[in-house]
Design a protein around this motif. Structure first.
Motif, short mmCIF file in Angstrom:
data_model
loop_
_atom_site.label_atom_id
_atom_site.label_comp_id
_atom_site.label_asym_id
_atom_site.label_seq_id
_atom_site.Cartn_x
_atom_site.Cartn_y
_atom_site.Cartn_z
N ILE A 118 0.85 -1.18 0.00
CA ILE A 118 0.00 0.00 0.00
C ILE A 118 0.89 1.24 0.00
CG2 ILE A 118 -0.19 0.12 2.53
CD1 ILE A 118 -3.12 1.05 2.11
N PHE A 119 0.44 2.26 -0.72
CA PHE A 119 1.19 3.51 -0.81
C PHE A 119 0.25 4.65 -0.44
CE2 PHE A 119 2.69 7.24 -3.18
CZ PHE A 119 4.02 7.29 -2.78
N THR A 120 0.68 5.53 0.49
CA THR A 120 -0.18 6.61 0.96
C THR A 120 0.46 7.97 0.66
OG1 THR A 120 0.77 6.76 3.17
CG2 THR A 120 -0.98 5.13 2.83
N LEU A 121 -0.33 9.02 0.80
CA LEU A 121 0.17 10.37 0.55
C LEU A 121 1.34 10.72 1.47
CD1 LEU A 121 -3.06 12.52 -0.04
CD2 LEU A 121 -1.33 11.84 -1.71
N SER A 122 1.29 10.19 2.71
CA SER A 122 2.38 10.51 3.65
C SER A 122 3.70 9.88 3.20
CB SER A 122 2.03 10.02 5.05
OG SER A 122 1.84 8.61 5.06
N ASP A 123 3.63 8.87 2.32
CA ASP A 123 4.85 8.24 1.81
C ASP A 123 5.56 9.12 0.76
OD1 ASP A 123 4.45 5.99 3.39
OD2 ASP A 123 3.23 4.99 1.84
N VAL A 124 4.79 10.03 0.16
CA VAL A 124 5.35 10.84 -0.92
C VAL A 124 6.56 11.63 -0.43
CG1 VAL A 124 4.92 12.77 -2.51
CG2 VAL A 124 3.17 11.01 -2.16
N LEU A 125 6.41 12.24 0.75
CA LEU A 125 7.48 13.10 1.26
C LEU A 125 8.71 12.28 1.67
CD1 LEU A 125 8.45 15.92 2.10
CD2 LEU A 125 7.39 15.52 4.34
N LYS A 126 8.47 11.30 2.53
CA LYS A 126 9.60 10.60 3.11
C LYS A 126 10.23 9.54 2.18
CE LYS A 126 6.62 7.36 5.61
NZ LYS A 126 6.14 6.91 6.93
N ARG A 127 9.50 9.02 1.19
CA ARG A 127 10.05 7.97 0.35
C ARG A 127 10.35 8.43 -1.09
NH1 ARG A 127 6.44 2.67 2.18
NH2 ARG A 127 6.97 2.81 4.39
N ILE A 128 9.83 9.58 -1.45
CA ILE A 128 10.08 10.04 -2.83
C ILE A 128 10.80 11.39 -2.84
CG2 ILE A 128 9.00 10.70 -5.01
CD1 ILE A 128 6.71 8.80 -4.34
N VAL A 129 10.19 12.40 -2.18
CA VAL A 129 10.75 13.75 -2.25
C VAL A 129 12.09 13.84 -1.54
CG1 VAL A 129 10.35 16.18 -1.67
CG2 VAL A 129 8.44 14.74 -2.42
N LEU A 130 12.13 13.47 -0.27
CA LEU A 130 13.36 13.62 0.51
C LEU A 130 14.50 12.75 -0.03
CD1 LEU A 130 11.90 13.92 4.13
CD2 LEU A 130 12.70 15.72 2.61
N PRO A 131 14.26 11.47 -0.36
CA PRO A 131 15.37 10.67 -0.90
C PRO A 131 15.70 11.02 -2.35
CG PRO A 131 13.64 9.28 0.05
CD PRO A 131 13.08 10.65 -0.12
N GLY A 132 14.82 11.77 -3.03
CA GLY A 132 15.05 12.11 -4.44
C GLY A 132 14.86 10.93 -5.35
N ALA A 133 13.85 10.10 -5.05
CA ALA A 133 13.60 8.91 -5.87
C ALA A 133 13.11 9.29 -7.25
CB ALA A 133 12.57 8.03 -5.17
N SER A 134 13.49 8.51 -8.24
CA SER A 134 13.05 8.76 -9.61
C SER A 134 11.59 8.37 -9.75
CB SER A 134 13.91 7.94 -10.58
OG SER A 134 13.32 7.97 -11.86
N LEU A 135 10.82 9.20 -10.48
CA LEU A 135 9.39 8.92 -10.67
C LEU A 135 9.16 7.77 -11.64
CD1 LEU A 135 7.89 12.53 -10.80
CD2 LEU A 135 8.03 10.95 -8.85
N THR A 136 10.22 7.34 -12.30
CA THR A 136 10.08 6.21 -13.22
C THR A 136 10.24 4.86 -12.53
OG1 THR A 136 12.42 6.30 -13.77
CG2 THR A 136 10.91 7.60 -15.14
N GLN A 137 10.66 4.89 -11.28
CA GLN A 137 10.82 3.63 -10.54
C GLN A 137 9.46 2.95 -10.36
OE1 GLN A 137 14.05 5.48 -7.43
NE2 GLN A 137 12.90 3.68 -6.78
N PRO A 138 9.43 1.63 -10.26
CA PRO A 138 8.16 0.93 -9.99
C PRO A 138 7.67 1.27 -8.58
CG PRO A 138 9.98 -0.60 -9.89
CD PRO A 138 10.57 0.68 -10.40
N ILE A 139 6.37 1.29 -8.44
CA ILE A 139 5.77 1.63 -7.16
C ILE A 139 6.17 0.62 -6.07
CG2 ILE A 139 3.63 0.33 -7.54
CD1 ILE A 139 3.94 3.76 -5.81
N ALA A 140 6.49 -0.61 -6.51
CA ALA A 140 6.87 -1.65 -5.56
C ALA A 140 8.10 -1.26 -4.75
CB ALA A 140 7.13 -2.97 -6.30
N SER A 141 8.93 -0.35 -5.30
CA SER A 141 10.17 0.03 -4.61
C SER A 141 9.94 0.98 -3.44
CB SER A 141 11.13 0.68 -5.62
OG SER A 141 10.56 1.87 -6.14
#
Length: 636
Positions: free
Chosen positions: A214-237
């Motif tokens: 499961i992926f929630t809005l609160s994950d956007v900041l800590k798992r995508i924005v702050l680490p600088g994750a690529s938006l092309t990565q699979p959601i499973a990551s």
């Protein structure tokens, strides 16, 4: 028969009747009237005295000797039969007589029976001659009203229980089809989908639709924005693996417990094969528990956006349903709905005042129509206006433009919160309804001076006004001026009374009810036009004629009725009739909206149970009494 013999029989009848209520409370003249007109009839054992098949009840039956078995299908709601035995002094067929219809069920002689029978015409004459007898008959109907209200309460209690309980299975809690993505979806695709669907979370499933994350809005900041994750990565990551799941048969309590134990806000409901069938959120469980009045009021007062107020409006509706289930009356519920709707409106006005500078101007937001009377139901549109003070006539147009700009935003926000825009444009954003105090006074005065049809129609809407926000003293001044105009113009009051009589209670001479012949709604009665209006129109005339400031119909009837020397019992019966119609409207609108329909006021008498039909007819008769008073007062 000789005169002395007749007198002897009449005296014997009077002595007999004086031993039983309500006859022992009747004055001698009324009692003699009764005794002179009854006929003593004999029925052998087993004879059928009265039944549905015999048609409209022809008389009042007072048992003189013997016992009568009453078999009735009225009561307890769904055609259930009740049996009772009546003895000497007891009367029957009162309800059927008053409604001029066949009796429900039958009356049979248990043994040799003698009955005094009073023909229908004499029965009605007696209700006019004797207040004690009239009260006895009214209370008979009142008993039915109480029984009907208990049935309505039971229905709402059952529905509320079905909807609210934390024992509800998740299958009943899950309302929407789950939205899920495969593990191969990119982060960008998932976030875009969440934004598009306004979702707070997204479930990730495998090829068999089994939840794997499961992926929630609160994950956007800590798992995508702050680490600088690529938006092309699979959601499973970036998803949270192994989400919490429960079978559809589990109940809401299980979901709440699981959330508490694991510190999560979502639980996934799955079928027997483990496939995703829905998402239960913390908010879903909050709704099941229901919000209390204090919580709702706090939420409204603290709301900083229209979105929050939208949720509050839904909570108001749910709490209203709970109040219905708890037996709270229609008058209190409609006032409760109006009060909280007022609070929502005030908050919307406050939020818009942050963007519109109206500082230094005396003004007030006015409510009209049902909102002005504190009688809103589940379905209501906007009826509002603005009154303001403008000391410099040169600034009048500029000031009005500022208010119109402000009102447009308020009207739009009210619409977003579930108060639809008025189709007749009775809204503050209409330049005709955004006026100075002097303009409102002149407009009211013109309607009173020239009571043409449109003016009378306007009076039924705009004279039921009350202030909702701003300088309340402006509305008070407007009302005093209205009283000055109306009390000094008997012709206007007479025309307004005549207008009130233009709609008759939908009671037929042959059929029980007069229903609509509209091809789109055949067999229905509009309880707003042919029910509530009958009472509100009469109460408005009474209030204006007696300078009663209240706009609420019940308060108007009580206060004006006291001035007009209307009997307490008659007033109470009128108010009960009005409240019963309002209760039917609330129930109908709720059921309609439950099925995804807008919620109107069209009820079908054939869908009511027998008690409801009888009480509805009695309510219409009470409206007819109010109209009779108008006819008498204004010689119409």
């Amino acid at each position: 028969m000789s005169t002395s013999a007749v007198d002897t029989l009449i005296s014997a009848c009077i002595r007999f009747l004086q031993a039983y209520p309500p006859f022992e409370q009747m004055q001698a003249e009324a009692l003699r009237f009764l005794a002179e007109r009854v006929r003593l009839q004999h029925y052998p054992k087993g004879a059928r005295i009265l039944s549905t098949e015999m048609g409209v009840a022809p008389a009042l039956y007072i048992i003189h000797r013997g016992r009568v078995r009453a078999k009735s299908t009225v009561g307890l709601g769904s055609g259930e039969t009740t049996l009772s035995t009546l003895g000497p002094g007891q009367a029957f067929a009162i309800g059927a007589l008053m409604a001029q219809r066949p009796t429900f069920g039958s009356y049979e002689a248990v043994d040799e029976v003698f009955c005094y029978e009073l023909p229908a015409d004499d029965f009605f004459a007696l209700t006019q001659k004797s207040s004690a007898f009239n009260l006895f008959c009214t209370q008979h109907i009142a008993g039915l009203l109480k029984q009907s209200q208990q049935q309505l309460q039971l229905q709402f209690a059952q529905r509320a229980a079905e909807q609210k309980t934390m024992n509800s299975p998740l299958a009943a809690v899950v309302k929407r089809e789950a939205v899920a993505v495969p593990t191969t979806a990119s982060i960008r695709e998932v976030v875009e989908l969440m934004a598009e669907r306004h979702l707070g979370s997204m479930v990730v499933v495998d090829e068999q639709e089994v939840p794997v994350g499961i992926f929630t809005l609160s994950d956007v900041l800590k798992r995508i924005v702050l680490p600088g994750a690529s938006l092309t990565q699979p959601i499973a990551s970036v998803m949270s693996p192994a989400p919490a799941t429960l079978p559809l048969a589990a109940n809401a309590h299980d979901a709440a417990l699981l959330m508490a134990m694991r510190g999560i806000r979502h639980v996934l409901a799955v079928d027997e094969g483990g496939r995703l069938r829905g998402v239960v959120s913390e908010r879903d469980l909050f709704k099941l528990q229901g919000a209390g009045l204090r919580q709702i009021r706090h939420a409204i007062d603290a709301a900083n956006s229209v979105e929050v107020l939208q949720h509050a409006r839904r909570d108001v509706r749910q709490l209203s349903l709970t109040m219905l289930a708890e037996g709270v009356g229609a008058a209190e519920i409609t006032q409760f709905i109006s009060t909280l709707n007022d609070t929502v409106t005030r908050r919307i006005i406050e939020l818009n005042l942050e963007r519109h500078d109206l500082y230094g101007i005396d003004w007030a937001w006015l409510s009209f129509g049902s909102e002005g009377r504190d009688e809103q139901t589940f379905t209501t549109d906007q009826d509002n206006g603005i009154v303001f003070i403008c000391t410099d006539i040169m600034d009048r147009e500029l000031t009005q433009l500022r208010f119109l700009d402000f009102a447009r935003d308020v009207n739009a926000d009210l619409d977003r919160c579930g108060f639809p825009l008025c189709k007749g444009n009775i809204m503050a954003s209409n330049p005709d309804l955004c006026l100075t105090l002097e303009e409102w006074e002149e407009r009211f005065a013109r309607w009173v001076r020239m009571p043409e049809p449109q003016a009378l129609l306007n009076a039924t809407i705009f004279f039921d006004f009350r202030p909702l926000f701003g300088r309340f003293n402006l509305a008070h001044r407007l009302r005093l001026e209205l009283f000055r105009q109306t009390r000094g113009n008997p012709l206007f009051l007479r025309m307004l009374a005549e207008n009130a009589l233009s709609v008759a209670p939908p009671l037929g001479r042959i059929r029980d009810f007069v229903t609509s012949t509209d091809p789109e709604h055949p067999g229905t009665i509009d309880l707003k036009t042919y029910g509530v209006r009958l009472f509100t129109d009469a109460a408005r005339v009474f209030a204006l004629a007696n300078a009663v400031e209240a706009t609420n119909t019940v308060q108007r009837l009580r206060r004006a009725g006291a001035v007009m020397n209307i009997g307490t019992d008659d007033l109470a019966a009128s108010i009960e009739g009005f409240n019963f119609i309002q209760l039917l409207r609330l129930r109908h609108q709720h059921f309609e909206q439950e099925h995804g329909r807008p919620g109107d006021n069209l009820i079908r008498p054939d869908d009511l149970n027998e008690i409801e039909r009888r009480v509805l007819k009695e309510a219409f008769r009470q409206a007819r009494k109010l109209q009779a008073r108008l006819k008498l007062d204004y010689q119409l």
